[in-house]
Structures are given as structure tokens and as C-alpha cells.
Write an enzyme that holds these catalytic residues in place. Structure first.
Site, short mmCIF file in Angstrom:
data_model
loop_
_atom_site.label_atom_id
_atom_site.label_comp_id
_atom_site.label_asym_id
_atom_site.label_seq_id
_atom_site.Cartn_x
_atom_site.Cartn_y
_atom_site.Cartn_z
NE ARG A 63 -1.76 -1.74 3.53
CZ ARG A 63 -2.05 -1.89 4.82
NH1 ARG A 63 -3.26 -1.57 5.24
NH2 ARG A 63 -1.17 -2.38 5.67
CG HIS A 105 -7.62 -13.39 0.51
ND1 HIS A 105 -7.53 -14.61 1.15
CD2 HIS A 105 -6.53 -12.68 0.91
CE1 HIS A 105 -6.44 -14.62 1.91
NE2 HIS A 105 -5.83 -13.46 1.78
CE LYS A 123 -4.66 -20.20 6.20
NZ LYS A 123 -4.01 -19.43 7.31
#
Ligand SMILES: NC(=O)c1ccc[n+]([C@@H]2O[C@H](COP(=O)([O-])OP(=O)(O)OC[C@H]3O[C@@H](n4cnc5c(N)ncnc54)[C@H](OP(=O)(O)O)[C@@H]3O)[C@@H](O)[C@H]2O)c1
Length: 355
Positions: A63, A105, A123
Site C-alpha cells: 500500500r 482476498h 488461505k
């Protein structure tokens, strides 16, 4: 002398259907790393263990540009971006590795897919089964590779256990037990504890015991879960009991309040398989047969084990496959739906829940 292990065939992957343009095998697959947190650091350290003819860490984005530049300097990455969009649009990136918190995600996988990039996503792939199904549909409609970074499925010893159980040599699975937990001592704003970032033991740690059970037992017919929740409403300590049409049962636990065993065992009619601490990336397993004899199965890993999922992505991309047979997308979605059902039982809700 024949042993349980030497009787097993080589660990070749049966190639899936080649439906996408394949990447050439005479140059490395160029990775773009989306985010610079803990797992992104571990993942690139594993990529660095692979042959440079197979893997290149081409670019990284954070970011803040300073974070990306710092990460690039430490890990020898060629290009640093202060914007995730620039990374996914970089023509010198072949595949994007998404390493943001679970709640982000979906947004970041879509960003990459919309830029035409194959994706390996950490995950849990999303917060809900519906969102996982949306991503699978989007990747499929674009003919792009998508895989959840469920590295356990790619670990050689876990695959060997699948071969051993499929061979029938030790009978069928009757009981499976698996646990993953670590005492999380972090501020409430940390992604593990913050519901807006998908916090909770289930999606972070419980996903491993649940995946492990699914690998060897398939879909459960009954699931009963109980948990203690934090004041913010995320699960801290979780126990799940499952039963199967085959007659088998599974006992699965996850914790963010305890240094729990992190072990697993699989009991069949003829043998007990025991996996030591760190069961989700094992290199050894002990098999005790009903005659009292014991055999140790051993399969080394490259790096800390994350390298194996990266190798599987490289194999798929070079073969034009849009889905890995080791990490099938329908199982990824099924497990997210199973975790939806567990969350309903324990009373954990995320903003992404649709009903
Ligand atoms: N496979 C494994 O063994 C394993 C282990 C740990 C975690 N994971 C998974 O990897 C993912 C990331 O976990 P982590 O432990 O690496 O987390 P982390 O250390 O907190 O890093 C997350 C990164 O996401 C980026 N980010 C973008 N928006 C954010 C926001 N609003 N809040 C916080 N971070 C934001 C940040 O990178 P920039 O500032 O650089 O943009 C941050 O460094 C999770 O889904 C987790 O389940 C997998």
C-alpha cells in the site's frame, strides 16, 4: 524387503486438462507479490530456494511504496510498486500471489483476474463459500488459473499418506484427529482478532485440520461445532466433531489462546498414523501396524514447505492448466461452505455473509 513406503508409486502429478495458453518452459515463471506481510516474506524466501530457471520474483506491491521498496531490497526483487493495481497490470508479471488478510482476498483476486493474471491466493481464499464460488466462476469464465495457497495439499508426505490410504494396505480411515493452535498475543486491531479483516481461529488455523480431514475422509455427513468467542465476536478456541457416511469420525480443534499440540493422527482398522507437531507441513509420520511393528515415513520438503505449492503453480502454468489437481477448486469452495456452516453454529458472522 518391501515396506509400506517402498510399495508406493512415484509422486507424479497427473496433469489436468490444458485449456489456457501455456507459459514457455525455457524461461522462469515471473511472480508478482501482492502485499508485504508475514506470509509474503515467508513465501518469497521459499521461492528463492527454487531454481532460477523456474522462478523469478519479478515485482512486489504494497500500500505504501516505501514498504514495497524495503521488501524489494531485502529479497532482491526487481520492481517495487506502491499500488496493487500497478503490480497486476505489469506485463512482466506472469502470476500474482495474493497475501493480504482474508477479508481483502476477493477484491485483490478480482483485481488480478480482471488484469488477465493467473492467481495463487492465500488461505482462506475468501470469507464465505459464496464469495469463493464467485472467484472460481470469474477465473473459469476468463480461462485463468486460480488456486488457494493451501500448501498442506502439496506437501510430499501428505500426498504419500493419500497414496498409502488409497492403496487399501492398511484398511479404511475410522478415526481422524487434527489440531492447530498458537497463543496469539497481538493487539485487537491485528487481522487475527479483527472481525472486519476476517479474524478468528477457524479461518486462520482451523482450516488446516478441516482440510486434512477432507483430504482423507471427504465430505462429512454431520458437523457439530462449539467455540469460545472474543468480545469482538471472533472465535478464539474451537472444537469440531464430524461424522461420515463411511462410519468414520473426526475430532478437529483450533486455538488462538493456547500453545496446542498441532499434531494429527489417522486410525484405520490395521494401523495408526501419527504426525508430529506441525502436522500441516510434515516431513515424517509414524505408522504403527496391528502386529506392533512400526515404520517411519519420511519425505523432505524444499524450504519451509511453501515452495511445493509454488512448484505446482509453475507446473500448471507451463502446462496451460487453469486448476491444480492437487488443490481442486470445487473442494476449496466446499470447504468454505463447511466453514460457513461451522460459523453459523458458533455464532461468528462477517460483513461478507449474505444471509
Ligand atoms: N500459508 C500459511 O502458512 C499462512 C501463514 C500465515 C498467514 N497466511 C495467510 O496469509 C494472509 C496474510 O497473513 P499475514 O500473516 O501475512 O498477515 P500480515 O502480516 O498482517 O500481512 C498482511 C498484509 O496485507 C496488506 N494489507 C492490505 N490491506 C490491509 C489492511 N486493511 N489491513 C492489514 N493489512 C493489509 C499489508 O501489506 P502492505 O502494507 O505491504 O500492502 C500487510 O502487510 C492471510 O489470509 C493468512 O491466512 C497463510
Amino acid at each position: 524387503m518391501s515396506t509400506l513406503t517402498t510399495d508406493l508409486p512415484p509422486l507424479d502429478v497427473l496433469p489436468g486438462p490444458a485449456v489456457a495458453d501455456s507459459l514457455p518452459a525455457d524461461r522462469p515463471v515471473r511472480w508478482g507479490i501482492l502485499a508485504t506481510g508475514r506470509i509474503a516474506t515467508a513465501f518469497v524466501s521459499n521461492l528463492a530456494q527454487l531454481p532460477p530457471t523456474d522462478v523469478e520474483i519479478a515485482a512486489v506491491a504494497a500500500r505504501r511504496l516505501e514498504s514495497a521498496e524495503e521488501f524489494a531490497a531485502v529479497h532482491g526483487v526487481g520492481t517495487a510498486y506502491g499500488d496493487y493495481r500497478q503490480l497486476v497490470e505489469d506485463p512482466d508479471v506472469d502470476v500474482v500471489y495474493v497475501a493480504t488478510p482474508h477479508a481483502l482476498h476477493k477484491e485483490h483476486v478480482l483485481l488480478a483476474l480482471e488484469a488477465g493474471k493467473p492467481v495463487l491466493c492465500e488461505k482462506a481464499i475468501t470469507l464465505t463459500g459464496d464469495d469463493a464460488a464467485d472467484l472460481v466462476a470469474e477465473a473459469g469464465s476468463r480461462g485463468l488459473f486460480l488456486m488457494e495457497a493451501m500448501w498442506t495439499r502439496c506437501i510430499p508426505l501428505v500426498r504419500r499418506l493419500g497414496q498409502l490410504l488409497d492403496s487399501g494396505a492398511i484398511g479404511s480411515v475410522q478415526q481422524l484427529r487434527a489440531d492447530l493452535g498458537v497463543h496469539v498475543d497481538r493487539p485487537p486491531t491485528d487481522r487475527l482478532l479483527d472481525p472486519s479483516l476476517g479474524g478468528g481461529a477457524l479461518l486462520d488455523m482451523g482450516i488446516y485440520p478441516i482440510t486434512f480431514a477432507h483430504l482423507f475422509l471427504g465430505e462429512p455427513s454431520q458437523v457439530a461445532a462449539t467455540a469460545t468467542l472474543s468480545e469482538a465476536g471472533v472465535d478464539l478456541n474451537l472444537a469440531v466433531a464430524q461424522s461420515y457416511d463411511s462410519g468414520a469420525v473426526a475430532a478437529l480443534t483450533a486455538s488462538m489462546t493456547a500453545q496446542s499440540p498441532t499434531t494429527a493422527s489417522i486410525a484405520t482398522e490395521r494401523a495408526l498414523i501419527e504426525l508430529p507437531s506441525g502436522f500441516h507441513h510434515p516431513t515424517t509420520a509414524t505408522v504403527t501396524l496391528d502386529d506392533g511393528s512400526t515404520e517411519t515415513m519420511t519425505e523432505p520438503v524444499i524450504g519451509s514447505g511453501l515452495a511445493h505449492e509454488a512448484l505446482e503453480v509453475v507446473r500448471c502454468l507451463r502446462n496451460g492448466e487453469i486448476e491444480s489437481p492437487l488443490v481442486p477448486l470445487d473442494e476449496t469452495v466446499a470447504l468454505m461452505r463447511q466453514m460457513d456452516a461451522i460459523r453459523r453454529q458458533i455464532g461468528v458472522r462477517y460483513a461478507a455473509d449474505r444471509s
